[in-house]
Each structure stands twice: as C-alpha cells, then as structure tokens.
Motif scaffolding. Structure first.
Motif, PDB file in Angstrom:
ATOM      1  N   UNK A  67     -56.020-106.732  19.894  1.00 50.20           N
ATOM      2  CA  UNK A  67     -55.187-107.183  20.911  1.00 50.20           C
ATOM      3  C   UNK A  67     -55.270-106.284  22.049  1.00 50.20           C
ATOM      4  N   UNK A  68     -55.556-105.292  22.105  1.00 49.19           N
ATOM      5  CA  UNK A  68     -55.641-104.147  23.365  1.00 49.19           C
ATOM      6  C   UNK A  68     -56.378-103.965  24.239  1.00 49.19           C
ATOM      7  N   UNK A  69     -57.521-105.039  24.147  1.00 46.14           N
ATOM      8  CA  UNK A  69     -58.460-105.034  25.305  1.00 46.14           C
ATOM      9  C   UNK A  69     -59.982-104.902  24.847  1.00 46.14           C
ATOM     10  N   UNK A  70     -60.749-105.214  25.706  1.00 46.38           N
ATOM     11  CA  UNK A  70     -62.184-105.155  25.443  1.00 46.38           C
ATOM     12  C   UNK A  70     -62.942-104.035  24.443  1.00 46.38           C
ATOM     13  N   UNK A 247     -53.669-113.916  18.708  1.00 51.10           N
ATOM     14  CA  UNK A 247     -53.014-114.526  19.593  1.00 51.10           C
ATOM     15  C   UNK A 247     -53.867-115.693  20.082  1.00 51.10           C
ATOM     16  N   UNK A 248     -53.532-116.625  20.776  1.00 50.82           N
ATOM     17  CA  UNK A 248     -54.358-117.509  21.556  1.00 50.82           C
ATOM     18  C   UNK A 248     -55.242-116.907  22.686  1.00 50.82           C
ATOM     19  N   UNK A 249     -54.651-116.129  23.366  1.00 50.58           N
ATOM     20  CA  UNK A 249     -55.341-115.389  24.305  1.00 50.58           C
ATOM     21  C   UNK A 249     -56.579-114.664  23.821  1.00 50.58           C
ATOM     22  N   UNK A 250     -56.390-113.957  22.908  1.00 51.45           N
ATOM     23  CA  UNK A 250     -57.317-113.359  22.308  1.00 51.45           C
ATOM     24  C   UNK A 250     -58.641-114.137  21.499  1.00 51.45           C
ATOM     25  N   UNK A 253     -61.140-115.611  24.350  1.00 56.28           N
ATOM     26  CA  UNK A 253     -61.843-114.844  24.968  1.00 56.28           C
ATOM     27  C   UNK A 253     -62.895-114.046  24.093  1.00 56.28           C
ATOM     28  N   UNK A 254     -62.591-114.295  22.659  1.00 53.30           N
ATOM     29  CA  UNK A 254     -63.882-113.581  21.628  1.00 53.30           C
ATOM     30  C   UNK A 254     -64.919-114.425  21.789  1.00 53.30           C
ATOM     31  N   UNK A 255     -66.184-113.811  21.286  1.00 52.16           N
ATOM     32  CA  UNK A 255     -67.375-114.332  20.976  1.00 52.16           C
ATOM     33  C   UNK A 255     -67.108-115.313  19.815  1.00 52.16           C
ATOM     34  N   UNK A 256     -67.908-116.194  19.402  1.00 51.65           N
ATOM     35  CA  UNK A 256     -67.921-117.084  18.235  1.00 51.65           C
ATOM     36  C   UNK A 256     -67.825-116.259  17.043  1.00 51.65           C
ATOM     37  N   UNK A 257     -68.702-115.138  16.928  1.00 55.47           N
ATOM     38  CA  UNK A 257     -68.715-114.515  15.778  1.00 55.47           C
ATOM     39  C   UNK A 257     -67.253-113.819  15.655  1.00 55.47           C
ATOM     40  N   UNK A 258     -67.084-113.080  16.353  1.00 50.90           N
ATOM     41  CA  UNK A 258     -65.869-112.284  16.615  1.00 50.90           C
ATOM     42  C   UNK A 258     -64.592-113.311  16.163  1.00 50.90           C
TER      43      UNK A 258
END
Length: 283
Positions: A67-70, A247-250, A253-258
């Motif tokens: 959750x801490x960023x890219x 989280x919903x935010x994570x 923004x994730x790629x489908x695989x992640x």
C-alpha cells in the motif's frame, strides 16, 4: 524461466539465493519510500500500512507494505522471482494475465536494530498444511513460498536470516529446536544451532524459501538498521494471515495480474430479483 539448477537446489535445500534480484535504483526507490514515512509505533496506521510486531524482540514490521506506493507495487510480481514462485507453489499452467493460482497472504517490511532477532520456527516435522512442501505427479505443491529481499547489506553481525537446509523434509524435530525457538527464554542466537546456515545478502539480493524450512535470524550486534521486504505467496484459495485486506484505492490502480495476486477471489454480485416461491403442499 526456472532452470534445472533452481529446481534441484530448491528441492534439496528448501531455498534459493537470487543475487541482484533488484537493481540499485529499485532498492533506492524502496528505501526512499520508507524514509518518506514517519516512523510508526506498534499499532499505528499510516494510510493502509500498519505497524506490527510478532512480540519476540524481532523488530518492527510495516504490514501491507504494498500500500506504500508504486515501488512496492512493482515487487508484487517482480520478474526476478515471479516464475520461480509460480512454479514452486504449483498450478502455473492455469495462470494468465487476469487470473492465476497465486495469492500474497502477508507482505511487510521489517526493521531490525541492535539486540533484535527472531527465534527459529517451522520445519517439515510439524506437518503444517499452510507451510507444507510437496512434490507429486511431477509438480511442486508448496503452500507458502517466501521471498525475502534485502534492502540493506546484511553481513556478519547484521542479523541475517538463518535456515536449516533440508529441514523442509525433516520428519523429526531438531534436538535443540525448543531452546532456539520463538519465545524461548534466553535463547542463543539462531546461527549457533547445529546444521544451520546464516545467509548474507547484498542490498537487492533475494532469498526465496519454502516456509516449512526451519528459519529464524541471527541476533543483530552491529549498529544501524537491517531492512528487509517480505512477500509471502501461496495458492489463491488461501486467506489473509492477519485479517488485512487490500484497499479499494490499491485495487483500482494495480495491473490486472497484480490485482489477481492480492485479491484473487472476487465477491459475486447478488441482487435478488425474484421472490422465493412458497413450498408446494400436497394433500
């Protein structure tokens, strides 16, 4: 690509050392991300990152570190280890870009300072389903593969990870296991137990091991701080170890695989649109 050498050594020892798994820039970005966060106390939250400890003078964990960023998101399926993890967990034939057999049930960064360590735990003799090592029908079926990434150099005195090679297949408890285990009063440093190996890593190296391999850490005696990042992978039918959820935010923004790796089971939409029919009565 998983080499025959990887397969042989993993089967024999229960672990692999992946030198240079992360680049210098990737390590820097991860450390910069940690340095940008306030140092948390146990139980505190920073966004969706939670400060946690196992209660064994083992240092401080930042749970849900993806959750801490890219920079932390990019190591969810990092190419340096992803194919190996998929092979050893098993079921890679069913994996595609959107769905697959893998799930991260725990992910964290650990900070460890002078005097801190974690006692030995796990081993094939325990027969734990969650951590088991199995090879059946020409395929691995390992329910927990850990990828431990060094974010600082870890050499003598730095509190390196300690493993007992081959213990993932052991049918018997090590005679000294209980004296070195988590929670044991006055336990010796783990690297002194017979048959153990203290693993030294350069920043960016990764240690991949099956969780039922007996492991712990040496006690850090040097000044400064040891930093590691750990992703724990298992089959998609597993559940979160500590009750965290992404989280919903994570997820957005994730790629489908992640996204499939951190949240493999999507809830089914249920919108009742018909009333239940009354039971038929027969006279």
């Amino acid at each position: 690509m998983v080499s025959d050498r990887d397969i042989y050594l993993f089967d024999l020892r229960g672990f692999l050392v992946l030198e240079g798994a992360l680049s210098r820039d990737e390590v820097r970005d991860l450390n910069d991300g940690l340095d940008a966060m306030p140092r948390l106390e146990v139980g505190e939250w920073y966004g969706y990152v939670h400060a946690h400890t196992f209660g064994d003078r083992d240092g401080l964990n930042y749970q849900q570190i993806y959750e801490a960023g890219a920079p932390f998101e990019r190591v969810i399926d990092h190419p340096s280890w992803f194919d190996r993890v998929r092979h050893f967990v098993g079921g890679e034939d069913s994996f595609d870009e959107h769905h697959g057999p893998l799930f991260i049930d725990e992910n964290f960064v650990n900070f460890r300072g002078p005097g801190e360590a974690i006692g030995l735990h796990n081993g094939g003799h325990l027969g734990l389903s969650r951590c088991q090592f199995r090879y059946i029908g020409g395929k691995f079926h390992c329910n927990q593969i850990n990828v431990l990434v060094a974010l600082t150099d870890i050499g003598p005195g730095d509190g390196g990870t300690v493993l007992i090679p081959g213990s993932h297949k052991s049918n018997f408890e090590h005679p000294d296991f209980r004296a070195y285990s988590m929670g044991a009063d006055g336990r010796p440093s783990a690297e002194t137990i017979e048959g153990s190996l203290e693993v030294h890593l350069r920043a960016g190296d990764a240690l991949l091991f099956v969780d039922c391999c007996t492991h712990g850490s040496a006690r850090r005696v040097n000044e400064g701080e040891r930093r590691i990042l750990v992703n724990r992978y298992g089959p998609s039918w597993g559940n979160f170890r500590h009750g965290y959820q992404p989280s919903p935010e994570l997820l957005a923004r994730l790629t489908p695989r992640r996204r499939s790796i951190v949240w493999p089971q999507q809830p089914l939409e249920r919108s009742p649109n018909r009333l239940p029919q009354p039971a038929a009565h027969f006279g």
